[in-house]
Motif scaffolding. Structure first.
Motif, PDB file in Angstrom:
ATOM      1  N   GLY A 548       0.819  -1.201   0.000  1.00 42.00           N
ATOM      2  CA  GLY A 548       0.000   0.000   0.000  1.00 42.00           C
ATOM      3  C   GLY A 548       0.856   1.255   0.000  1.00 42.00           C
ATOM      4  O   GLY A 548       2.047   1.247  -0.309  1.00 42.00           O
ATOM      5  N   SER A 549       0.232   2.359   0.372  1.00 46.82           N
ATOM      6  CA  SER A 549       0.903   3.657   0.367  1.00 46.82           C
ATOM      7  C   SER A 549       1.617   3.889   1.696  1.00 46.82           C
ATOM      8  O   SER A 549       0.988   4.001   2.740  1.00 46.82           O
ATOM      9  N   ASN A 550       2.940   3.945   1.633  1.00 43.62           N
ATOM     10  CA  ASN A 550       3.741   4.177   2.844  1.00 43.62           C
ATOM     11  C   ASN A 550       4.083   5.671   2.907  1.00 43.62           C
ATOM     12  O   ASN A 550       5.216   6.076   2.701  1.00 43.62           O
ATOM     13  N   ASP A 551       3.043   6.490   3.183  1.00 41.27           N
ATOM     14  CA  ASP A 551       3.221   7.934   3.108  1.00 41.27           C
ATOM     15  C   ASP A 551       3.095   8.642   4.454  1.00 41.27           C
ATOM     16  O   ASP A 551       3.224   9.863   4.514  1.00 41.27           O
ATOM     17  N   ARG A 552       2.823   7.907   5.530  1.00 44.60           N
ATOM     18  CA  ARG A 552       2.617   8.545   6.831  1.00 44.60           C
ATOM     19  C   ARG A 552       3.958   8.693   7.559  1.00 44.60           C
ATOM     20  O   ARG A 552       4.215   8.083   8.584  1.00 44.60           O
ATOM     21  N   LEU A 553       4.786   9.541   6.988  1.00 44.89           N
ATOM     22  CA  LEU A 553       6.157   9.729   7.449  1.00 44.89           C
ATOM     23  C   LEU A 553       6.329  11.118   8.048  1.00 44.89           C
ATOM     24  O   LEU A 553       5.591  12.058   7.727  1.00 44.89           O
ATOM     25  N   THR A 554       7.329  11.242   8.900  1.00 42.56           N
ATOM     26  CA  THR A 554       7.547  12.475   9.656  1.00 42.56           C
ATOM     27  C   THR A 554       8.962  12.986   9.429  1.00 42.56           C
ATOM     28  O   THR A 554       9.923  12.200   9.455  1.00 42.56           O
ATOM     29  N   ARG A 555       9.078  14.298   9.213  1.00 46.00           N
ATOM     30  CA  ARG A 555      10.400  14.927   9.228  1.00 46.00           C
ATOM     31  C   ARG A 555      10.740  15.243  10.680  1.00 46.00           C
ATOM     32  O   ARG A 555       9.953  15.867  11.391  1.00 46.00           O
ATOM     33  N   ILE A 556      11.908  14.810  11.085  1.00 40.23           N
ATOM     34  CA  ILE A 556      12.285  14.932  12.480  1.00 40.23           C
ATOM     35  C   ILE A 556      13.638  15.603  12.617  1.00 40.23           C
ATOM     36  O   ILE A 556      14.568  15.331  11.858  1.00 40.23           O
ATOM     37  N   LYS A 557      13.725  16.509  13.583  1.00 43.58           N
ATOM     38  CA  LYS A 557      14.993  17.079  14.024  1.00 43.58           C
ATOM     39  C   LYS A 557      15.108  16.722  15.505  1.00 43.58           C
ATOM     40  O   LYS A 557      14.307  17.175  16.311  1.00 43.58           O
ATOM     41  N   LEU A 558      16.065  15.902  15.827  1.00 45.25           N
ATOM     42  CA  LEU A 558      16.183  15.352  17.186  1.00 45.25           C
ATOM     43  C   LEU A 558      17.569  15.637  17.743  1.00 45.25           C
ATOM     44  O   LEU A 558      18.583  15.268  17.132  1.00 45.25           O
ATOM     45  N   ALA A 559      17.605  16.276  18.912  1.00 44.94           N
ATOM     46  CA  ALA A 559      18.857  16.513  19.638  1.00 44.94           C
ATOM     47  C   ALA A 559      18.736  15.864  21.004  1.00 44.94           C
ATOM     48  O   ALA A 559      17.705  15.992  21.676  1.00 44.94           O
ATOM     49  N   THR A 560      19.774  15.134  21.425  1.00 42.34           N
ATOM     50  CA  THR A 560      19.750  14.453  22.716  1.00 42.34           C
ATOM     51  C   THR A 560      21.074  14.634  23.437  1.00 42.34           C
ATOM     52  O   THR A 560      22.122  14.856  22.818  1.00 42.34           O
ATOM     53  N   HIS A 579      15.240  17.089  22.564  1.00 41.26           N
ATOM     54  CA  HIS A 579      14.367  18.089  21.944  1.00 41.26           C
ATOM     55  C   HIS A 579      14.040  17.618  20.533  1.00 41.26           C
ATOM     56  O   HIS A 579      14.933  17.295  19.743  1.00 41.26           O
ATOM     57  N   ARG A 580      12.725  17.572  20.239  1.00 40.16           N
ATOM     58  CA  ARG A 580      12.269  17.108  18.935  1.00 40.16           C
ATOM     59  C   ARG A 580      11.459  18.191  18.233  1.00 40.16           C
ATOM     60  O   ARG A 580      10.666  18.895  18.868  1.00 40.16           O
ATOM     61  N   LYS A 581      11.651  18.291  16.939  1.00 44.78           N
ATOM     62  CA  LYS A 581      10.779  19.070  16.075  1.00 44.78           C
ATOM     63  C   LYS A 581      10.209  18.115  15.035  1.00 44.78           C
ATOM     64  O   LYS A 581      10.965  17.436  14.328  1.00 44.78           O
ATOM     65  N   LEU A 582       8.864  18.076  14.974  1.00 45.09           N
ATOM     66  CA  LEU A 582       8.194  17.111  14.112  1.00 45.09           C
ATOM     67  C   LEU A 582       7.245  17.829  13.164  1.00 45.09           C
ATOM     68  O   LEU A 582       6.506  18.739  13.564  1.00 45.09           O
ATOM     69  N   ARG A 583       7.223  17.401  11.921  1.00 44.66           N
ATOM     70  CA  ARG A 583       6.239  17.859  10.947  1.00 44.66           C
ATOM     71  C   ARG A 583       6.097  16.779   9.875  1.00 44.66           C
ATOM     72  O   ARG A 583       6.977  15.935   9.686  1.00 44.66           O
ATOM     73  N   SER A 584       4.972  16.812   9.176  1.00 40.10           N
ATOM     74  CA  SER A 584       4.707  15.803   8.162  1.00 40.10           C
ATOM     75  C   SER A 584       5.732  15.869   7.041  1.00 40.10           C
ATOM     76  O   SER A 584       6.207  16.941   6.664  1.00 40.10           O
ATOM     77  N   ALA A 585       6.059  14.688   6.495  1.00 39.31           N
ATOM     78  CA  ALA A 585       7.027  14.616   5.395  1.00 39.31           C
ATOM     79  C   ALA A 585       6.357  14.521   4.033  1.00 39.31           C
ATOM     80  O   ALA A 585       7.041  14.579   3.012  1.00 39.31           O
ATOM     81  N   THR A 586       5.017  14.346   3.994  1.00 37.53           N
ATOM     82  CA  THR A 586       4.298  14.235   2.719  1.00 37.53           C
ATOM     83  C   THR A 586       3.036  15.093   2.755  1.00 37.53           C
ATOM     84  O   THR A 586       2.522  15.423   3.826  1.00 37.53           O
TER      85      THR A 586
END
Length: 825
Positions: A548-560, A579-586
């Motif tokens: 199927g459609s593998n489109d539920r992906l996230t752009r992530i900026k992660l610092a630990t 610290h995470r910054k998350l937003r949709s990738a599609t």
């Protein structure tokens, strides 16, 4: 990876020839093989018995002129030896004329009733808890262990192979196994001397390593520890003996009557103790069983000697032969203590006798037993330095004093040969190729390039993805390590990267600090228990083919950044700030949520503090650096408890919340019924958070069988803030297929699985949703099950997965087929 390391490092050799060697096959006048025939060099006590096929092999350092064959009901036969090496003898024994009516060959099914051998076996069961060191409150003893690996079945084709060009000197000395009769060349030897302390009242045991020495790969604790785990210790009195992740039925097992045939063969004095000799062999083929014989004392019912040879039809991969010998001595006329344990295994890609392979041999000697000397409980709980350099660099005088058995000429030659071999350029090239295949990294000076197996990937956001990384590597005991990667997606035309660093501050307590940063695309709902691993990446985000459609992906900026410590063995406390910054990738997937002011936001900015407790009892590791190699991966239980606190209005934090998560995973050996893997996970988020911070039930839209995912679920099909999940997978190891005639020879293995999850989601969390996903939780317990066929071509498993409920979900997948490649015994 461990098995690949093992197969590579066992490549080379040298040894001298014993004085007298004979091998062959014994039959009766009709041509039928005669098992358990006595084979003895004339005028000596050096001998053996033929196996079930009538084959035998015998060698000695002494020159003998004849060998004698004898068996009850048959005429003894003396065969002169014209040469010191006499192979492929064909010996025919004639029945005694006066005893024709009494001849009974040991073969076929033996009775369970009125069988004196089984009567003796029951006596062994009744007394086995009273034998050995278990009779005493406390005990200690010296232990000397010798591990050796040899390239076997040497022939002219192998010797002339171009692979060994420039290394021909290794063929100068070849020897022959006294178990299999095959020629071999040694390639590796490791010696270890330890002091073992035990307390049966406290149920504690501690082994203190005093010295370790190996040829060819000095201080390579990873190889040494893997080899030792491969040949883990066992007790022949146990119902099941575990080797190569398989549970073999012991011939002394309480269930042995249903698995083995037993026959009382002889009785005689063994070291001034009257003993009975019992022969045993399997009732059925394809089961994990042995054949052999043992001597048992007639008063204590303790084992005096025993040998075990794995059934050739046993469903076990890559292992052509397993042979075990144990000897016991008598203390105070009643206590039988183990003094010698010899274990030989023959590894090969093919089970044919003419195929090349590798012998693995472990010889363990025990001495200087002492009893009832009490030590404080704190002694057994003390943390010791996991690596003392002096232990691995003992002088020759130490070994001359502490070896419980001197090295023979062959074994002494291994040290010299490997030192010479390491100077050969061609060997270095072969070593580098093998190391790359084993670890996934290619070594360039003090940097490893890789992993080479994750260079290519594909997903809806990035399209074709290329990734290349590297890490510092000065040695397995490095006190610090830096790792980095760079990746590029040809669809989104974006560059991704990550870097992490770790530093070990204290070796004894395992106090270390770590930090890192990653900018990437990720499938964030691939597991329930979240991870702050900066460079980790799930297969769900990088699989080349998906369902199927593998489109539920996230752009992530992660610092630990964080710190961890191990206050007790295998118990780790870790504190991580992230610290995470998350937003949709599609464009077809959204993480949008309603902010407090009523506006819709598409990006989540969230700092967290996590306290994690990890407990892995029985885990074995190698090395003392910032990273350690797990030796017995998948062979110990794991516990995790984590508490996470989300910060608001600090570092642009959007939400304040608390989260608890825990998991417990445990492998179980179910005797002769195979191996069960079980995992339980629970979690709860106590405050309202948007979709990007919730706990999606992990689906699986790849064609790979992933253990902790739900194969017939799509990503984000269920989303929860409170959940409980159960995963069960049982591998029968061929117990069923092995009894079906037309399937028996394929060595297939049956696998069944069951997965279930219960979850909830609050109205407050639903109200935050401004995305294109309608939240739904599995409040009625979602479940699915699977059946699989494993060990296809020895490396592949095919699973057929069935959805149990929620069939009315849009696009619900009722059935799916997945597979997985893997190396297993």
């Amino acid at each position: 990876m461990r098995q690949s390391l093992f197969l590579f490092f066992l490549l080379f050799t040298t040894i001298v020839v014993a004085q007298t060697k004979v091998s062959g096959k014994i039959t009766d006048a009709a041509g039928d093989p005669l098992p358990f025939v006595n084979v003895i060099f004339k005028n000596s006590n050096e001998g053996t018995i033929s196996n079930e096929e009538g084959r035998f092999y015998l060698e000695s350092d002494t020159n003998y002129k004849a060998v004698v064959f004898s068996f009850i009901g048959f005429e003894s036969k003396e065969v002169p030896l014209g040469a010191k090496n006499t192979y492929k003898m064909e010996v025919v024994l004639q029945e005694e004329a006066a005893a024709l009516d009494e001849v009974v060959l040991i073969s076929g099914k033996q009775p369970k009733k009125n069988n004196p051998a089984i009567d003796i076996l029951r006596k062994i069961w009744e007394n086995r808890r009273e034998n050995g060191v278990k009779q005493f409150k406390q005990y200690s003893y010296d232990k000397y262990e010798k591990l050796e690996f040899d390239l076997n079945t040497i022939d002219s084709t192998l010797i002339k192979s171009k692979v060994f060009k420039g290394m021909e000197f290794i063929w100068d000395q070849i020897d022959t196994s006294n178990v299999t009769g095959n020629s071999y060349l040694p390639i590796f030897i490791n010696e270890a001397y330890s002091k073992v302390y035990g307390d049966n009242v406290l149920n504690e045991e501690k082994e203190v390593l005093k010295g370790n020495k190996n040829s060819g790969f000095q201080n390579n604790q990873a190889l040494i520890a893997f080899v030792k785990d491969l040949y883990k210790e066992y007790n022949v009195y146990d119902n099941y003996l575990k080797f190569f992740d398989k549970a073999f039925v012991s011939p002394l097992s309480r269930t042995g009557i249903d698995v083995y045939n037993y026959k009382l063969l002889d009785s005689a004095y063994r070291d001034n103790k009257w003993c009975y000799n019992i022969v045993y062999y399997p009732r059925r083929k394809n089961e994990l069983t042995f054949k052999g014989d043992f001597w048992v004392n007639d008063t204590t019912w303790a084992i005096k000697e025993i040998n075990l040879q794995a059934s050739k039809s046993a469903n076990i991969n890559w292992v052509r032969e397993v042979y075990i010998e144990q000897e016991f001595e008598v203390l105070n006329d009643s206590t039988f203590l183990i003094t010698r344990d010899h274990f030989l295994s023959d590894f090969s890609l093919r089970k044919k006798e003419e195929a090349q392979g590798i012998y693995g041999k472990r010889t363990t000697l025990y001495d200087n037993y002492e009893f009832d000397i009490k030590k404080d409980k704190s002694f057994y709980g003390e943390q010791t330095d996991p690596y003392n350099e002096a232990v691995y660099n003992r002088p020759d005088s130490f070994w001359e004093q502490n070896r419980l058995e001197s090295l023979n000429k062959d074994e002494k030659g291994i040290y010299k040969m490997l030192d010479t071999l390491k100077t050969v350029p061609r060997f270095k090239t072969l070593y580098n190729i093998g190391a790359t295949l084993a670890t996934g990294y290619y070594e360039v000076d003090n940097v490893d390039i890789g992993p080479v197996f994750s260079i290519f990937g594909f997903n809806e956001a990035e399209g074709l993805r290329i990734r290349l990384g590297g890490r510092t590597y000065f040695g397995q005991n490095d006190p610090w390590r830096i790792e980095t990667f760079g990746a590029y997606g040809f669809k989104d035309k974006r560059f991704k990267y990550g870097i992490s660093g770790k530093l070990l501050l204290d070796r004894k307590s395992r106090l270390k600090v770590f930090s890192g940063y990653r900018k990437d695309v990720e499938q964030t709902g691939a597991s329930l228990t979240t991870s702050n691993d900066v460079l980790g990446r799930s297969l769900a985000s990088s699989s080349l083919i998906s369902v199927g459609s593998n489109d539920r992906l996230t752009r992530i900026k992660l610092a630990t950044a964080g710190v961890s410590v191990e206050p007790a063995k295998n118990f780790v406390v870790r504190v991580t700030g992230s610290h995470r910054k998350l937003r949709s990738a599609t464009d077809t997937f959204s993480l949008d949520y309603f902010a407090e002011d009523g506006t819709i936001k598409s990006t989540i900015s969230q700092p967290e503090i996590e306290l994690g407790l990890f407990y892995t009892p029985q885990r074995k590791t190698s090395g003392y650096g910032v990273e350690r190699t797990i030796i017995n991966d998948g062979d110990f239980p794991s516990f995790y408890l984590g508490y996470t606190y989300g910060l608001k209005n600090i570092l642009d934090g959007d939400f304040e919340y608390k989260k608890l998560q825990a998991f417990y995973t445990q492998p179980w050996n179910i005797g002769g019924f195979g191996r069960l893997y079980s995992t339980v996970e629970v979690g709860k988020i106590f405050d309202p958070v948007p979709l990007g911070l919730l706990s999606p039930v992990p689906g699986n839209q790849t064609y790979f069988s992933l253990y902790n995912a739900f194969t017939n679920l799509d990503y984000y099909e269920f989303v929860t803030d409170t959940y409980t999940s159960l995963h069960l997978e049982h591998n029968f190891g061929g117990r069923i297929f092995g009894r079906i005639p037309w399937l028996r020879d394929l060595d297939l293995r049956e696998v069944v699985g069951f997965r279930a999850v219960y979850g909830e989601i609050s109205d407050e969390n639903r109200a935050l949703n401004a995305s294109n996903i309608t939240y739904r939780a599995p409040g009625d317990i979602y479940w699915e099950w699977s059946v699989g066929v494993g060990n296809i071509f020895r490396i592949f498993r095919l699973d057929f997965n069935f959805r149990g409920n929620y069939l009315d979900n849009p696009g619900a997948r009722e059935f799916g087929v997945t597979g997985v490649f893997g190396f297993s015994f």
